[in-house]
Design a protein around this motif. Structure first.
Motif, short mmCIF file in Angstrom:
data_model
loop_
_atom_site.label_atom_id
_atom_site.label_comp_id
_atom_site.label_asym_id
_atom_site.label_seq_id
_atom_site.Cartn_x
_atom_site.Cartn_y
_atom_site.Cartn_z
N ASN A 190 20.32 70.10 -62.84
CA ASN A 190 18.95 69.96 -62.92
C ASN A 190 18.38 71.16 -62.07
O ASN A 190 17.24 70.76 -61.16
N SER A 230 16.49 64.55 -64.61
CA SER A 230 16.99 65.43 -65.35
C SER A 230 15.93 66.38 -65.99
O SER A 230 14.91 65.91 -66.64
N ILE A 231 16.47 67.52 -66.32
CA ILE A 231 15.78 68.53 -67.18
C ILE A 231 16.19 68.81 -68.37
O ILE A 231 15.76 69.42 -69.13
N SER A 232 17.29 68.05 -68.78
CA SER A 232 17.98 68.19 -70.09
C SER A 232 17.31 68.04 -71.35
O SER A 232 17.35 68.58 -72.33
N MET A 233 16.13 67.05 -71.11
CA MET A 233 15.43 66.73 -72.25
C MET A 233 13.88 67.59 -72.21
O MET A 233 13.08 67.64 -73.16
N ILE A 234 13.70 68.32 -71.36
CA ILE A 234 12.53 69.28 -71.31
C ILE A 234 12.88 70.52 -72.08
O ILE A 234 13.99 71.33 -71.52
N ASN A 235 11.91 70.72 -72.80
CA ASN A 235 12.30 71.94 -73.87
C ASN A 235 11.90 73.22 -72.93
O ASN A 235 12.90 74.22 -72.96
N THR A 289 13.95 77.99 -72.67
CA THR A 289 13.89 76.65 -73.59
C THR A 289 15.14 76.07 -73.41
O THR A 289 16.06 76.56 -72.65
N ARG A 290 15.19 74.78 -73.92
CA ARG A 290 16.46 73.89 -73.90
C ARG A 290 17.60 74.71 -74.41
O ARG A 290 18.57 74.63 -74.01
N GLY A 291 17.26 75.45 -75.52
CA GLY A 291 18.35 76.35 -75.91
C GLY A 291 18.60 77.73 -75.63
O GLY A 291 19.33 78.29 -76.04
N ARG A 338 18.88 78.32 -66.57
CA ARG A 338 18.91 77.01 -66.37
C ARG A 338 20.08 76.33 -66.31
O ARG A 338 20.97 76.78 -67.16
N ASP A 373 21.44 72.77 -66.52
CA ASP A 373 20.86 71.28 -66.75
C ASP A 373 21.63 70.28 -66.02
O ASP A 373 21.06 69.33 -65.77
#
Length: 111
Positions: A76, A27-32, A52-54, A71, A73
């Motif tokens: 991934n 998972s890349i959801s927690m990678i900023n 960024t994640r946002g 991205r 998420d």
């Protein structure tokens, strides 16, 4: 450490487009921050783009207005849409997250 695999490179004529993909093993959801870099033979590795994640994006001046990083998420995956390609874009393109680097995908832009 996340494992990354790039794909989508190839040979394209100047002015053409390519869409690169970077698939993560986890998972890349927690990678900023996710990044794209590139390196031409005999040259230093050059930063290309960051997302960024946002969803905030940054681009190197050399690609601004032509490249778009995105991205997904849920899948991934990180993408780099490259339009209006120039011969100077020829390089191996790498995806980077945290301390992980993929193997790279070759982009060659001919005149």
């Amino acid at each position: 450490q996340v494992q990354l695999v790039e794909s989508g490179g190839g040979l394209v004529q100047a002015g053409g487009s390519l869409r690169l993909s970077c698939a993560a093993s986890g998972s890349i959801s927690m990678i900023n921050a996710m990044h794209w870099y590139r390196q031409a033979p005999g040259k230093e590795r050059e930063w290309v783009a960051t997302i960024t994640r946002g969803g905030v994006t940054e681009y190197a001046g050399s690609v601004k207005g032509r490249f778009t990083i995105s991205r997904d998420d849920a899948k991934n995956t990180v993408h780099l849409q490259m339009n209006s390609l120039k011969p100077e874009d020829t390089a191996t393109y790498y995806c980077c997250a945290l301390s992980a680097w993929g193997q790279g995908t070759q982009v060659t832009v001919s005149t």
